[in-house]
Design an enzyme around this catalytic site. Structure first.
Site, mmCIF file in Angstrom:
data_model
loop_
_atom_site.group_PDB
_atom_site.id
_atom_site.type_symbol
_atom_site.label_atom_id
_atom_site.label_comp_id
_atom_site.label_asym_id
_atom_site.label_seq_id
_atom_site.Cartn_x
_atom_site.Cartn_y
_atom_site.Cartn_z
ATOM 1 N N CYS A 30 45.961 41.989 43.480
ATOM 2 C CA CYS A 30 46.443 43.314 43.084
ATOM 3 C C CYS A 30 47.942 43.336 42.835
ATOM 4 O O CYS A 30 48.481 44.296 42.307
ATOM 5 C CB CYS A 30 46.087 44.344 44.156
ATOM 6 S SG CYS A 30 44.307 44.542 44.380
ATOM 7 N N GLN B 37 40.114 42.901 54.205
ATOM 8 C CA GLN B 37 40.157 41.447 54.358
ATOM 9 C C GLN B 37 39.489 40.954 55.636
ATOM 10 O O GLN B 37 39.192 39.771 55.764
ATOM 11 C CB GLN B 37 41.608 40.954 54.327
ATOM 12 C CG GLN B 37 42.229 40.885 52.946
ATOM 13 C CD GLN B 37 41.584 39.828 52.055
ATOM 14 O OE1 GLN B 37 40.819 38.976 52.498
ATOM 15 N NE2 GLN B 37 41.888 39.887 50.765
ATOM 16 N N SER C 26 35.207 46.641 51.759
ATOM 17 C CA SER C 26 34.857 46.353 50.367
ATOM 18 C C SER C 26 33.725 45.348 50.285
ATOM 19 O O SER C 26 33.605 44.446 51.126
ATOM 20 C CB SER C 26 36.088 45.814 49.628
ATOM 21 O OG SER C 26 35.769 45.478 48.299
ATOM 22 N N HIS D 257 32.943 43.233 47.468
ATOM 23 C CA HIS D 257 33.142 41.973 46.745
ATOM 24 C C HIS D 257 33.964 40.949 47.521
ATOM 25 O O HIS D 257 34.112 39.803 47.092
ATOM 26 C CB HIS D 257 33.769 42.222 45.369
ATOM 27 C CG HIS D 257 35.233 42.524 45.395
ATOM 28 N ND1 HIS D 257 36.190 41.600 45.046
ATOM 29 C CD2 HIS D 257 35.904 43.644 45.724
ATOM 30 C CE1 HIS D 257 37.388 42.151 45.154
ATOM 31 N NE2 HIS D 257 37.231 43.397 45.567
#
Length: 375
Positions: free
Chosen positions: A324, A177, A197, A199
């Site tokens: 998630c 994040q 990450s 995306h």
């Protein structure tokens, strides 16, 4: 449509799409193939490793690409634990980690490893002292997230990492994040490994990375694997990796500018919600410890699920927390830091801003939130 769920995923940037298409036309060969096309792909991989290593302050041989942030967390933790378990049978994490991290530690428990779960304080931050108190002579691994995905609260990982480095205790940090939004390097976090990450930063889905600090010990957990020095099996998605690195480089070149812009948008949105001030709770930390793009909210008398569904009717996309965990019936653990009852916890919803978010979109969203809350 007004998209305000960027903490869950971001749309691909135009430049990332362009990079992906160009790389797909030219660098489609397997990086492990010995022919000329394979060599070209391998050279692109080395370039991407070098560029990412420069961003996170490590060496290119410490960069390994994965299928995303969740796999990056799991592979980082598995490989670190495998290499360092000889140092003891005790590990530490927090109870507010991403499900991929918590899943790994639950599996360790089932194997007889002792796991200490440190709780977040009333301000939503993990206490450095609590981590230090949990440490034992046989602690071989610690994993604490950098930014909480539900609240955007920045955890004191640099202080934790600094202390752990003095003890030579291995430290992993989930930076999914935070990477691309605030400064993230292995050096400034004092981490042995971080997970990131694509995306979450306007790159393609299905790509992530584990970044190891120099001289960090890790073991391959996949026998007979030759790709990426045995770290992860399977042919690399070079077009996706190239697009990911392109997005990362672009965001880092505008890091301070984007951060200032996000704080202005955040304050503008919260000002627009002023009519609800007596019923509105803002779940956040001080500005020093807060990622501005994630805004956690609660309105007395309105459930978060109801707010989400009601705004969706106006084509406004928000969430009630981590994507998630969206199918779970119970609120995430970090809600315990801010609310006393489950009824209060279920009022929580999250608005997360992106680079393309406009002031007009935020004004319209605030207007609809007020309208829904007052009906």
């Amino acid at each position: 449509m007004i998209y305000l769920d960027h903490a869950a995923t971001t749309p691909m940037s135009d430049q990332a799409k362009k990079t992906w298409l160009e790389a797909n036309d030219v660098f489609y060969a397997n990086t492990s193939s010995l022919h000329e096309a394979g060599t070209h792909s391998a050279k692109l991989l080395m370039t991407c490793q070098y560029q990412l290593a420069t961003l996170v302050d490590t060496k290119e041989d410490g960069i390994f690409f994965t299928s995303g942030g969740s796999e990056a967390n799991i592979l980082a933790l598995e490989s670190l634990f495998s290499a360092n378990r000889k140092n003891g049978n005790h590990v530490i994490t927090s109870d507010i980690e991403h499900p991929s991290v918590l899943s790994f530690f639950k599996r360790l428990e089932a194997l007889g490893v002792e796991v200490s779960y440190v709780k977040a304080k009333q301000n939503g931050r993990v206490c450095v002292t609590s981590v230090i108190k949990a440490l034992r002579s046989d602690t071989c691994l610690v994993s604490i997230q950098h930014v909480n995905s539900e609240t955007g609260i920045i955890q004191p990982v640099a202080k934790i990492g600094e202390y752990l480095k003095e003890r030579s205790t291995v430290f992993h940090c989930d930076c999914v994040q935070s990477f691309g939004k605030i400064s993230v390097t292995l050096n400034n976090l004092h981490a042995d490994a971080i997970s990131i990450s694509s995306h979450k930063i306007y790159g393609p889905k299905g790509v992530g990375a584990v970044c190891f600090a120099p001289n960090t010990l890790w073991n391959s957990i996949h026998p007979l694997t030759t790709h990426q020095r045995g770290f992860r099996p399977g042919t690399l998605d070079m077009p996706g990796i190239a697009a990911f690195i392109n997005s990362a480089l672009d965001l880092h070149s505008h890091l301070e500018e984007n951060l200032t812009d996000s704080w202005e948008k955040r304050q503008h949105f919260l000002n627009a919600l002023f009519p609800l001030k007596d019923r509105l709770s803002i779940i956040c930390a001080s500005e020093e410890h807060q990622l501005p793009t994630i805004i956690g909210l609660s309105i007395e008398g309105v459930q978060g699920d109801y707010m989400l569904a009601s705004l969706d009717r106006y084509h406004i996309c928000i969430s009630t927390g981590s994507a998630c965990q969206s199918m779970k019936a119970t609120p995430p653990a970090i809600m315990d830091s801010f609310f006393k009852t489950e009824v209060e916890q279920l009022r929580f919803f999250r608005v997360s801003l992106g680079i393309s978010t406009t002031f007009e979109e935020l004004e319209f969203t605030a207007k609809k939130i007020i309208q829904i809350a007052e009906n």
